[in-house]
Motif scaffolding. Sequence first.
Motif, PDB file in Angstrom:
ATOM      1  N   UNK A 125       0.855  -1.190   0.000  1.00 19.12           N
ATOM      2  CA  UNK A 125       0.000   0.000   0.000  1.00 19.12           C
ATOM      3  C   UNK A 125       0.887   1.236   0.000  1.00 19.12           C
ATOM      4  N   UNK A 126       0.510   2.234  -0.762  1.00 17.70           N
ATOM      5  CA  UNK A 126       1.187   3.521  -0.671  1.00 17.70           C
ATOM      6  C   UNK A 126       0.182   4.640  -0.898  1.00 17.70           C
ATOM      7  N   UNK A 127       0.568   5.827  -0.503  1.00 16.45           N
ATOM      8  CA  UNK A 127      -0.271   6.996  -0.710  1.00 16.45           C
ATOM      9  C   UNK A 127       0.152   7.706  -1.981  1.00 16.45           C
ATOM     10  N   UNK A 128      -0.829   8.062  -2.794  1.00 13.62           N
ATOM     11  CA  UNK A 128      -0.595   8.855  -3.982  1.00 13.62           C
ATOM     12  C   UNK A 128      -1.559  10.039  -3.964  1.00 13.62           C
ATOM     13  N   UNK A 157      -4.068  10.676  -5.643  1.00 13.80           N
ATOM     14  CA  UNK A 157      -5.471  10.280  -5.742  1.00 13.80           C
ATOM     15  C   UNK A 157      -5.970   9.441  -4.597  1.00 13.80           C
ATOM     16  N   UNK A 158      -5.128   9.140  -3.609  1.00 17.51           N
ATOM     17  CA  UNK A 158      -5.540   8.314  -2.474  1.00 17.51           C
ATOM     18  C   UNK A 158      -4.612   7.137  -2.273  1.00 17.51           C
ATOM     19  N   UNK A 159      -5.181   6.003  -1.874  1.00 13.39           N
ATOM     20  CA  UNK A 159      -4.397   4.798  -1.598  1.00 13.39           C
ATOM     21  C   UNK A 159      -4.189   3.998  -2.875  1.00 13.39           C
ATOM     22  N   UNK A 160      -2.953   3.571  -3.107  1.00 10.45           N
ATOM     23  CA  UNK A 160      -2.670   2.621  -4.184  1.00 10.45           C
ATOM     24  C   UNK A 160      -2.396   1.280  -3.527  1.00 10.45           C
ATOM     25  N   UNK A 161      -3.140   0.253  -3.932  1.00  9.32           N
ATOM     26  CA  UNK A 161      -3.015  -1.079  -3.334  1.00  9.32           C
ATOM     27  C   UNK A 161      -2.501  -2.052  -4.379  1.00  9.32           C
ATOM     28  N   UNK A 162      -1.464  -2.802  -4.032  1.00  5.58           N
ATOM     29  CA  UNK A 162      -0.974  -3.876  -4.889  1.00  5.58           C
ATOM     30  C   UNK A 162      -1.261  -5.196  -4.180  1.00  5.58           C
ATOM     31  N   UNK A 163      -2.120  -6.016  -4.770  1.00  3.75           N
ATOM     32  CA  UNK A 163      -2.522  -7.284  -4.154  1.00  3.75           C
ATOM     33  C   UNK A 163      -2.684  -8.329  -5.249  1.00  3.75           C
TER      34      UNK A 163
END
Length: 205
Positions: free
Chosen positions: A141-144, A146-152
């Motif tokens: 998870x990281x903050x960008x 536009x909000x949260x970017x989730x890699x799953x």
Amino acid sequence: MISRLPLDDQLESLRMVLSRNSVLTEVLRRTATMELPGWYLTAGCLFQTVWNVVTDRPPTEGIKDYDVFYFDADDLSWEAEDAVIKAGREIFADLPAEVEIRNEARVHLWYEDKFGVPCPPYESSEAAIDSFAATTCCLGVRLEAGGWRVYAPHGLSDVFNLVVRPNPVLAPRSVYEAKSARWREQWPELSVLEWPGRGSSMEGP
């Protein structure tokens, strides 16, 4: 079950659960200010926060550290990585947790000495996350802006359903079994699936 929810709802459920860990959200916020290339907060602090919330434990219980991956292939020197680590120590100094920052572009330089098997060079932070010993761990998870970017890459179902599933891509079986045994001590509700070829599963109670 979260796996039956629309994907947007699954991601919102994850964000809501992780936001209950105030240390985690603060690590996210402060890491974003470092502007590290390709960074993610990843590994145990994420899925263990979910386990804690799902099992009605305090959100931070049993979490050893908070892992931050970034990817800088332009400078593979230890000196460059160490400078980032030292900057992080200052940024996170007042938090009640250890934050470990690692340049995943350098992992192949030391992995075999530590784990006994060679590691091909990663091409991204996502590739490093893909190689965790359990698919349940493959989450970032990281903050960008536009909000949260989730890699799953393996979805979120196992994480919320307390299932630990092996990922025999890179890490040796011994690493998976040692980690899963340690997790079961802290979260006995887990269902730990066995390494391929040994049987079906080591079910939780």
